[in-house]
Write an enzyme that holds these catalytic residues in place. Structure first.
Site, PDB file in Angstrom:
ATOM      1  N   CYS A 106       0.814  -1.221   0.000  1.00 33.11           N
ATOM      2  CA  CYS A 106       0.000   0.000   0.000  1.00 33.11           C
ATOM      3  C   CYS A 106       0.846   1.269   0.000  1.00 33.11           C
ATOM      4  CB  CYS A 106      -0.943   0.003   1.193  1.00 33.11           C
ATOM      5  SG  CYS A 106      -2.111  -1.338   1.142  1.00 33.11           S
ATOM      6  N   HIS A 248      -3.282   7.145   2.837  1.00 32.44           N
ATOM      7  CA  HIS A 248      -3.691   5.851   2.292  1.00 32.44           C
ATOM      8  C   HIS A 248      -5.059   5.499   2.867  1.00 32.44           C
ATOM      9  CE1 HIS A 248      -3.909   1.741   1.239  1.00 32.44           C
ATOM     10  NE2 HIS A 248      -3.595   1.274   2.426  1.00 32.44           N
ATOM     11  N   ASN A 278     -10.125  -0.405   0.448  1.00 34.55           N
ATOM     12  CA  ASN A 278      -8.676  -0.230   0.363  1.00 34.55           C
ATOM     13  C   ASN A 278      -8.192  -0.809  -0.967  1.00 34.55           C
ATOM     14  OD1 ASN A 278      -5.908  -0.513   0.555  1.00 34.55           O
ATOM     15  ND2 ASN A 278      -5.906  -1.368   2.610  1.00 34.55           N
TER      16      ASN A 278
HETATM   17  N1  ACO Z   1     -18.020  -8.618  10.390  1.00 32.81           N
HETATM   18  C1  ACO Z   1     -18.468  -8.849  11.631  1.00 32.81           C
HETATM   19  N2  ACO Z   1     -17.652  -9.130  12.663  1.00 32.81           N
HETATM   20  C2  ACO Z   1     -16.330  -9.157  12.411  1.00 32.81           C
HETATM   21  C3  ACO Z   1     -15.797  -8.917  11.130  1.00 32.81           C
HETATM   22  C4  ACO Z   1     -16.706  -8.628  10.088  1.00 32.81           C
HETATM   23  N3  ACO Z   1     -16.296  -8.377   8.826  1.00 32.81           N
HETATM   24  N4  ACO Z   1     -14.449  -9.001  11.198  1.00 32.81           N
HETATM   25  C5  ACO Z   1     -14.142  -9.284  12.462  1.00 32.81           C
HETATM   26  N5  ACO Z   1     -15.289  -9.388  13.206  1.00 32.81           N
HETATM   27  C6  ACO Z   1     -15.414  -9.682  14.621  1.00 32.81           C
HETATM   28  C7  ACO Z   1     -14.231 -10.440  15.164  1.00 32.81           C
HETATM   29  O1  ACO Z   1     -14.380 -11.829  14.972  1.00 32.81           O
HETATM   30  C8  ACO Z   1     -14.261 -10.044  16.621  1.00 32.81           C
HETATM   31  O2  ACO Z   1     -15.242 -10.836  17.269  1.00 32.81           O
HETATM   32  P1  ACO Z   1     -14.937 -11.482  18.714  1.00 32.81           P
HETATM   33  O3  ACO Z   1     -14.715 -10.296  19.614  1.00 32.81           O
HETATM   34  O4  ACO Z   1     -16.177 -12.251  19.000  1.00 32.81           O
HETATM   35  O5  ACO Z   1     -13.706 -12.308  18.514  1.00 32.81           O
HETATM   36  C9  ACO Z   1     -14.790  -8.618  16.605  1.00 32.81           C
HETATM   37  O6  ACO Z   1     -15.426  -8.442  15.342  1.00 32.81           O
HETATM   38  C10 ACO Z   1     -13.702  -7.575  16.760  1.00 32.81           C
HETATM   39  O7  ACO Z   1     -12.620  -7.879  15.856  1.00 32.81           O
HETATM   40  P2  ACO Z   1     -11.337  -6.994  15.801  1.00 32.81           P
HETATM   41  O8  ACO Z   1     -10.344  -7.623  14.873  1.00 32.81           O
HETATM   42  O9  ACO Z   1     -10.900  -6.662  17.203  1.00 32.81           O
HETATM   43  O10 ACO Z   1     -11.924  -5.657  15.154  1.00 32.81           O
HETATM   44  P3  ACO Z   1     -11.218  -4.260  14.974  1.00 32.81           P
HETATM   45  O11 ACO Z   1     -11.992  -3.223  15.652  1.00 32.81           O
HETATM   46  O12 ACO Z   1      -9.733  -4.347  15.257  1.00 32.81           O
HETATM   47  O13 ACO Z   1     -11.386  -3.993  13.414  1.00 32.81           O
HETATM   48  C11 ACO Z   1     -10.159  -4.107  11.355  1.00 32.81           C
HETATM   49  C12 ACO Z   1     -10.796  -4.888  12.479  1.00 32.81           C
HETATM   50  C13 ACO Z   1     -11.237  -3.296  10.665  1.00 32.81           C
HETATM   51  C14 ACO Z   1      -9.548  -5.113  10.394  1.00 32.81           C
HETATM   52  C15 ACO Z   1      -9.077  -3.149  11.926  1.00 32.81           C
HETATM   53  O14 ACO Z   1      -8.235  -3.846  12.798  1.00 32.81           O
HETATM   54  C16 ACO Z   1      -8.243  -2.511  10.838  1.00 32.81           C
HETATM   55  O15 ACO Z   1      -8.729  -1.741  10.044  1.00 32.81           O
HETATM   56  N6  ACO Z   1      -6.926  -2.809  10.804  1.00 32.81           N
HETATM   57  C17 ACO Z   1      -6.054  -2.303   9.770  1.00 32.81           C
HETATM   58  C18 ACO Z   1      -6.101  -3.224   8.598  1.00 32.81           C
HETATM   59  C19 ACO Z   1      -5.509  -2.617   7.347  1.00 32.81           C
HETATM   60  O16 ACO Z   1      -5.598  -1.451   7.140  1.00 32.81           O
HETATM   61  N7  ACO Z   1      -4.930  -3.496   6.510  1.00 32.81           N
HETATM   62  C20 ACO Z   1      -4.437  -3.120   5.250  1.00 32.81           C
HETATM   63  C21 ACO Z   1      -3.125  -2.397   5.322  1.00 32.81           C
HETATM   64  S1  ACO Z   1      -2.647  -1.846   3.804  1.00 32.81           S
HETATM   65  C22 ACO Z   1      -1.766  -2.997   2.854  1.00 32.81           C
HETATM   66  O17 ACO Z   1      -0.573  -2.959   2.753  1.00 32.81           O
HETATM   67  C23 ACO Z   1      -2.513  -4.087   2.110  1.00 32.81           C
END
Ligand code: ACO
Length: 325
Positions: A106, A248, A278
């Site tokens: 990214c 980004h 993204n």
């Molecule tokens: N729908 C519903 N529930 C979900 C989903 C979904 N799509 N995904 C996860 N959950 C659940 C999980 O299972 C968890 O449930 P549990 O508590 O019963 O175990 C709960 O939601 C919370 O999950 P978290 O992972 O703690 O959620 P978080 O608030 O951290 O959000 C997210 C997750 C959106 C992925 C966030 O961490 C994020 O944006 N991280 C950055 C990711 C990113 O930007 N990646 C790309 C980088 S760029 C590149 O180089 C490709």
């Protein structure tokens, strides 16, 4: 001098995704800001997107494609492992340009922009086309709700030119940290097969994206303000003089956290991830092009930009939009 972008026609909403994985529009939009994404179907191709974005940037700049010296395609998803850049070079008619791919996930567009600018600053080249494009839909596990809801496909491009009068890339910083790279990977499959008696070879192929979302989130909200702050200090720029914050587009919460850190009002923050998710190396030029074409970004505006992603890799730059003459 010019910008361009292209996204696939096929649109997938959060509600549609919820019919495949256990998720909801409410969860995705509140946690990420994403409402829909564009995904390449069999009716379009990755190369077509790159070519369209590149051609639009060339057209806005008013260039003869034959006058381009350099074409860099920032992508992690080439449609040919030997590189897609030469295909795009031929497609846009930049027949005299040297063309190559650059991979930094990214952060790829920012790394490619800085790389191209060094060729221009050295005086060895005059005009460059920098494209950021990715088709992560091919590499997402569409049954993994923790990652599949985040990504989309797209392409964006800028046309940049050397100038004796002014340098609109005011400054930049780029960073890499392979020690923390495990939290976001798209790794090769370990599939060794027999070649001859007692010899083997590794058959090509990749696993889908493996991501520890929370680690990536923590990395982004820590490193992006740090690198932007350091660069602002170095360039003696204060946050009030920034016209646009263009980060980004990974997660609206990450973007808001960075804006809050520098007390930049949301009216100066560019976001379009609700429509595209993204798109990896494409997010920054895709957003830039949208804001240039709807005339939010004007000639001379100061843009603070930062990319971050797998590697880990991250960077920041301050740019003044010039636009066509
Ligand atoms: N729908 C519903 N529930 C979900 C989903 C979904 N799509 N995904 C996860 N959950 C659940 C999980 O299972 C968890 O449930 P549990 O508590 O019963 O175990 C709960 O939601 C919370 O999950 P978290 O992972 O703690 O959620 P978080 O608030 O951290 O959000 C997210 C997750 C959106 C992925 C966030 O961490 C994020 O944006 N991280 C950055 C990711 C990113 O930007 N990646 C790309 C980088 S760029 C590149 O180089 C490709």
């Amino acid at each position: 001098m010019g910008s361009g972008s292209a996204v696939p026609d096929q649109r997938i909403t959060n509600e549609q995704l919820a019919s495949r994985v256990d998720t909801s529009d409410e969860w995705i939009s509140t946690r990420t800001g994403i409402r829909e994404r564009r995904i390449l179907s069999e009716l379009e191709s990755f190369s077509q997107l790159c070519k369209k974005a590149g051609s639009l940037a060339i057209e806005m700049a008013g260039w003869d494609p034959e006058s381009i010296d350099l074409l860099i395609l920032a992508t992690s998803t080439p449609d040919d492992l030997f590189g897609t850049a030469t295909k795009i070079q031929a497609g846009v008619g930049a027949n005299k340009a040297v063309a190559f791919d650059l991979t930094a996930a990214c952060s790829g567009f920012l790394f490619a922009l800085v790389t191209a600018s060094q060729y221009l600053r050295s005086g060895s080249m005059k005009r460059a086309l920098v494209i950021g494009a990715d088709q992560l839909s091919s590499w997402v596990n569409w049954d993994d709700r923790k990652s599949c809801v985040l990504f989309g496909d797209g392409a964006g491009a800028v046309a940049i030119e050397a100038s004796d009068v002014q340098d609109d890339l005011l400054g930049f910083k780029l960073r890499s940290d392979g020690q923390r790279g495990d939290c976001l990977t798209l790794p090769q499959i370990s599939d060794f097969q027999a070649l001859l008696q007692e010899t083997s070879y590794q058959k090509g192929g990749f696993l889908p994206i493996q991501m520890n979302g929370q680690e990536v989130y923590k990395f982004a909200v820590r490193e992006v303000p740090l690198i932007l702050g350091n660069l602002m200090q170095e360039l003696e720029i204060n946050s009030e003089s920034i016209d646009w914050l263009l980060l980004h587009q990974a997660n609206k919460r990450i973007i808001d956290a960075v804006a809050d850190r520098f007390k930049i009002p949301y009216s100066k923050v560019l976001t379009n991830l609700s429509n595209y998710g993204n798109t990896s190396a494409a997010t920054i030029p895709l957003m830039l092009d949208e804001a240039v074409r709807d005339e939010r970004i004007q000639k001379g505006h100061l843009i603070a930009t930062s990319g971050f992603g797998a590697g880990l890799s991250w960077g920041a730059a301050f740019i003044k939009w010039h636009g066509p003459i």
